[in-house]
Design a protein around this motif. Structure first.
Motif, PDB file in Angstrom:
ATOM      1  N   GLU A  44      20.632 -14.703  43.751  1.00 19.25           N
ATOM      2  CA  GLU A  44      19.227 -14.830  43.219  1.00 19.25           C
ATOM      3  C   GLU A  44      19.349 -15.422  41.746  1.00 19.25           C
ATOM      4  OE1 GLU A  44      18.757 -12.102  46.688  1.00 19.25           O
ATOM      5  OE2 GLU A  44      20.269 -12.598  45.238  1.00 19.25           O
ATOM      6  N   VAL A  45      20.437 -14.783  40.944  1.00 17.46           N
ATOM      7  CA  VAL A  45      20.661 -15.211  39.650  1.00 17.46           C
ATOM      8  C   VAL A  45      20.643 -16.893  39.525  1.00 17.46           C
ATOM      9  CG1 VAL A  45      22.213 -15.296  37.601  1.00 17.46           C
ATOM     10  CG2 VAL A  45      21.419 -13.144  38.818  1.00 17.46           C
ATOM     11  N   LEU A  46      21.412 -17.234  40.588  1.00 14.18           N
ATOM     12  CA  LEU A  46      21.725 -18.776  40.441  1.00 14.18           C
ATOM     13  C   LEU A  46      20.700 -19.576  40.946  1.00 14.18           C
ATOM     14  CD1 LEU A  46      25.454 -19.011  42.222  1.00 14.18           C
ATOM     15  CD2 LEU A  46      24.777 -19.163  39.998  1.00 14.18           C
ATOM     16  N   ASP A  47      19.994 -18.805  41.869  1.00 13.50           N
ATOM     17  CA  ASP A  47      18.741 -19.741  42.223  1.00 13.50           C
ATOM     18  C   ASP A  47      17.622 -19.836  40.940  1.00 13.50           C
ATOM     19  OD1 ASP A  47      16.945 -21.004  43.997  1.00 13.50           O
ATOM     20  OD2 ASP A  47      16.051 -19.107  44.814  1.00 13.50           O
ATOM     21  N   LEU A  48      17.594 -18.869  40.532  1.00 18.98           N
ATOM     22  CA  LEU A  48      16.473 -18.168  39.499  1.00 18.98           C
ATOM     23  C   LEU A  48      16.621 -19.150  38.190  1.00 18.98           C
ATOM     24  CD1 LEU A  48      13.962 -17.090  37.843  1.00 18.98           C
ATOM     25  CD2 LEU A  48      15.604 -15.086  37.614  1.00 18.98           C
ATOM     26  N   ALA A  49      18.051 -19.653  38.159  1.00 19.25           N
ATOM     27  CA  ALA A  49      18.521 -20.089  36.673  1.00 19.25           C
ATOM     28  C   ALA A  49      17.683 -21.526  36.543  1.00 19.25           C
ATOM     29  CB  ALA A  49      19.949 -20.545  36.899  1.00 19.25           C
ATOM     30  N   PHE A  50      17.593 -22.247  37.534  1.00 19.59           N
ATOM     31  CA  PHE A  50      16.720 -23.447  37.252  1.00 19.59           C
ATOM     32  C   PHE A  50      15.362 -23.303  36.714  1.00 19.59           C
ATOM     33  CE2 PHE A  50      13.619 -26.580  38.952  1.00 19.59           C
ATOM     34  CZ  PHE A  50      14.024 -27.782  38.361  1.00 19.59           C
ATOM     35  N   TYR A  51      14.612 -22.467  37.464  1.00 18.44           N
ATOM     36  CA  TYR A  51      13.208 -22.015  36.780  1.00 18.44           C
ATOM     37  C   TYR A  51      13.195 -21.546  35.475  1.00 18.44           C
ATOM     38  CZ  TYR A  51      12.459 -22.701  41.648  1.00 18.44           C
ATOM     39  OH  TYR A  51      12.597 -23.442  42.995  1.00 18.44           O
ATOM     40  N   ALA A  52      14.177 -20.433  35.201  1.00 17.79           N
ATOM     41  CA  ALA A  52      14.209 -19.764  33.885  1.00 17.79           C
ATOM     42  C   ALA A  52      14.834 -20.947  32.761  1.00 17.79           C
ATOM     43  CB  ALA A  52      15.197 -18.634  33.927  1.00 17.79           C
ATOM     44  N   ILE A  53      15.733 -21.753  32.985  1.00 17.94           N
ATOM     45  CA  ILE A  53      15.914 -22.718  31.981  1.00 17.94           C
ATOM     46  C   ILE A  53      14.842 -23.717  31.824  1.00 17.94           C
ATOM     47  CG2 ILE A  53      17.469 -24.557  31.653  1.00 17.94           C
ATOM     48  CD1 ILE A  53      19.581 -23.037  33.299  1.00 17.94           C
ATOM     49  N   LEU A  54      14.140 -24.181  32.916  1.00 17.02           N
ATOM     50  CA  LEU A  54      13.137 -25.047  32.778  1.00 17.02           C
ATOM     51  C   LEU A  54      11.898 -24.423  31.884  1.00 17.02           C
ATOM     52  CD1 LEU A  54      11.663 -27.708  33.018  1.00 17.02           C
ATOM     53  CD2 LEU A  54      10.920 -26.762  35.502  1.00 17.02           C
ATOM     54  N   GLY A  55      11.586 -23.277  32.406  1.00 21.42           N
ATOM     55  CA  GLY A  55      10.438 -22.556  31.785  1.00 21.42           C
ATOM     56  C   GLY A  55      10.789 -22.090  30.250  1.00 21.42           C
ATOM     57  N   GLY A  56      12.183 -21.658  29.954  1.00 19.79           N
ATOM     58  CA  GLY A  56      12.661 -21.536  28.528  1.00 19.79           C
ATOM     59  C   GLY A  56      12.722 -22.732  27.662  1.00 19.79           C
ATOM     60  N   LEU A  57      13.057 -23.836  28.101  1.00 21.48           N
ATOM     61  CA  LEU A  57      13.039 -25.143  27.500  1.00 21.48           C
ATOM     62  C   LEU A  57      11.626 -25.619  27.146  1.00 21.48           C
ATOM     63  CD1 LEU A  57      15.897 -27.234  29.092  1.00 21.48           C
ATOM     64  CD2 LEU A  57      15.949 -26.122  26.789  1.00 21.48           C
ATOM     65  N   LEU A  58      10.688 -25.487  28.077  1.00 21.29           N
ATOM     66  CA  LEU A  58       9.240 -25.773  27.717  1.00 21.29           C
ATOM     67  C   LEU A  58       8.570 -25.140  26.669  1.00 21.29           C
ATOM     68  CD1 LEU A  58       8.216 -26.712  31.415  1.00 21.29           C
ATOM     69  CD2 LEU A  58       8.429 -28.406  29.599  1.00 21.29           C
ATOM     70  N   GLY A  59       8.893 -23.731  27.040  1.00 19.62           N
ATOM     71  CA  GLY A  59       8.323 -22.767  26.233  1.00 19.62           C
ATOM     72  C   GLY A  59       8.809 -22.984  24.814  1.00 19.62           C
ATOM     73  N   ALA A  60       9.996 -23.095  24.604  1.00 19.92           N
ATOM     74  CA  ALA A  60      10.833 -23.143  23.223  1.00 19.92           C
ATOM     75  C   ALA A  60       9.929 -24.556  22.570  1.00 19.92           C
ATOM     76  CB  ALA A  60      12.327 -23.536  23.409  1.00 19.92           C
ATOM     77  N   ARG A  61       9.940 -25.534  23.327  1.00 22.63           N
ATOM     78  CA  ARG A  61       9.397 -26.990  22.527  1.00 22.63           C
ATOM     79  C   ARG A  61       7.827 -26.669  22.303  1.00 22.63           C
ATOM     80  NH1 ARG A  61      11.072 -30.224  18.968  1.00 22.63           N
ATOM     81  NH2 ARG A  61      10.242 -32.589  19.298  1.00 22.63           N
ATOM     82  N   LEU A  62       7.122 -26.041  23.126  1.00 19.15           N
ATOM     83  CA  LEU A  62       5.636 -25.907  22.996  1.00 19.15           C
ATOM     84  C   LEU A  62       5.312 -24.966  21.971  1.00 19.15           C
ATOM     85  CD1 LEU A  62       4.466 -25.883  26.796  1.00 19.15           C
ATOM     86  CD2 LEU A  62       4.193 -27.785  25.244  1.00 19.15           C
ATOM     87  N   TRP A  63       6.044 -23.822  22.017  1.00 19.81           N
ATOM     88  CA  TRP A  63       5.956 -22.943  20.856  1.00 19.81           C
ATOM     89  C   TRP A  63       6.075 -23.438  19.303  1.00 19.81           C
ATOM     90  CZ3 TRP A  63       5.327 -17.461  21.626  1.00 19.81           C
ATOM     91  CH2 TRP A  63       5.342 -16.723  20.260  1.00 19.81           C
ATOM     92  N   GLU A  64       7.375 -24.490  19.440  1.00 21.30           N
ATOM     93  CA  GLU A  64       7.541 -25.104  18.157  1.00 21.30           C
ATOM     94  C   GLU A  64       6.342 -25.904  17.643  1.00 21.30           C
ATOM     95  OE1 GLU A  64       9.728 -26.039  14.572  1.00 21.30           O
ATOM     96  OE2 GLU A  64       9.932 -24.419  16.115  1.00 21.30           O
ATOM     97  N   VAL A  65       6.136 -26.862  18.646  1.00 21.57           N
ATOM     98  CA  VAL A  65       4.972 -27.730  18.351  1.00 21.57           C
ATOM     99  C   VAL A  65       3.782 -27.232  17.964  1.00 21.57           C
ATOM    100  CG1 VAL A  65       3.563 -29.657  19.595  1.00 21.57           C
ATOM    101  CG2 VAL A  65       6.019 -29.741  19.823  1.00 21.57           C
ATOM    102  N   MET A  66       3.592 -26.070  18.654  1.00 21.65           N
ATOM    103  CA  MET A  66       2.033 -25.352  18.418  1.00 21.65           C
ATOM    104  C   MET A  66       2.272 -24.800  16.837  1.00 21.65           C
ATOM    105  SD  MET A  66       0.489 -21.826  20.413  1.00 21.65           S
ATOM    106  CE  MET A  66       1.987 -21.100  19.943  1.00 21.65           C
TER     107      MET A  66
END
Length: 267
Positions: A44-66
């Protein structure tokens, strides 16, 4: 300190992107190791990694832009340029957390147990990623003669302060992440309830970030002359403490019910 490590043809391989990638990989390996030692959720950790990484990168950039809209509002084409830096650790945590909640609900996985498994990996990823921030010359500190580092021309730090020595706040943050990681790993087998490790991460990281922000020079100020990261850190600590009290009381109530049932069975 080099923003560009080397070139592949005309394509620059930036230190920030390399360290960010290494941080993601190292964090995933650590979380997988924790899952393996607990003998649950390895796949499950390996399967979840894709979604967590994508969500983390999007959140990181959107937070900075905001929080930097005064700049990005006039430079819309630069919003997707995550490879040039300009991402927020706190935003990445929020985005990754939302992805984890979604995944756990979809797969009917115990959320708090999964978050405990992921927390050590998140700390490792943050620590390695902060080294990338240092090499990139962003997330710089205030002028400081004794502990200061002189950033080279071409970095955001040099553009703002020139050749003055600046406090390397991100290196201290990386060191703090490692210390929190060690503490949580020591406490992992002794945790009183599921969610203790994850909530401990939120509390300890946020407390450290709140303090270090006094030495950061590039952060946006908000209410009461506090910085945005400090306000969000205080909010995070309050929410995490409330959840910790709730989960602790729930665990005690569950233990008391088990004791009562045992007494009734014996009688």
């Amino acid at each position: 300190m080099h923003q560009v490590l080397f070139y592949v043809g005309d394509f620059p391989v930036r230190s920030f992107g390399v360290m960010l990638s290494l941080g993601i990989l190292a964090g995933l390996l650590v979380s997988y190791y924790v899952a393996k030692t607990q003998q649950r959720y390895q796949e499950e950790v390996l399967d979840l990694a894709f979604y967590a990484i994508l969500g983390g990168l999007l959140g990181a950039r959107l937070w900075e832009v905001m929080f930097s809209w005064d700049y990005y509002g006039s430079h819309l084409s630069e919003i997707p340029a995550i490879w040039n830096g300009g991402i927020s650790v706190q935003g990445s945590v929020v985005g990754g957390l939302l992805a984890v909640i979604w995944y756990c609900r979809k797969q009917k996985i115990a959320l708090w147990l999964m978050m405990d498994t992921l927390a050590p990996g998140v700390l490792v990823g943050q620590a390695v990623g902060r080294i990338g921030c240092f090499l990139n010359g962003c997330c710089y500190g205030i002028p400081h003669q004794h502990l200061g580092v002189i950033y080279p021309a071409g970095t955001d730090a040099y553009y703002t302060f020139g050749s003055q020595p600046l406090f390397p706040a991100v290196l201290f943050e990386a060191a703090g992440d490692v210390l929190v990681l060690i503490l949580l790993l020591v406490l992992y087998k002794r945790k009183p309830f599921d969610g203790f490790i994850a909530l401990g991460y939120f509390i300890l990281y946020s407390a450290g970030r709140f303090v270090l922000e006094f030495w950061r020079a590039d952060s946006l100020r908000t209410v009461m002359d506090l910085k945005a990261a400090q306000v969000s850190s205080v909010v995070t600590i309050c929410i995490a403490v409330a959840f910790m009290v709730y989960l602790y009381n729930r665990e005690r109530q569950s233990a008391n019910k088990k004791d009562v049932n045992r007494i009734n069975i014996r009688n």
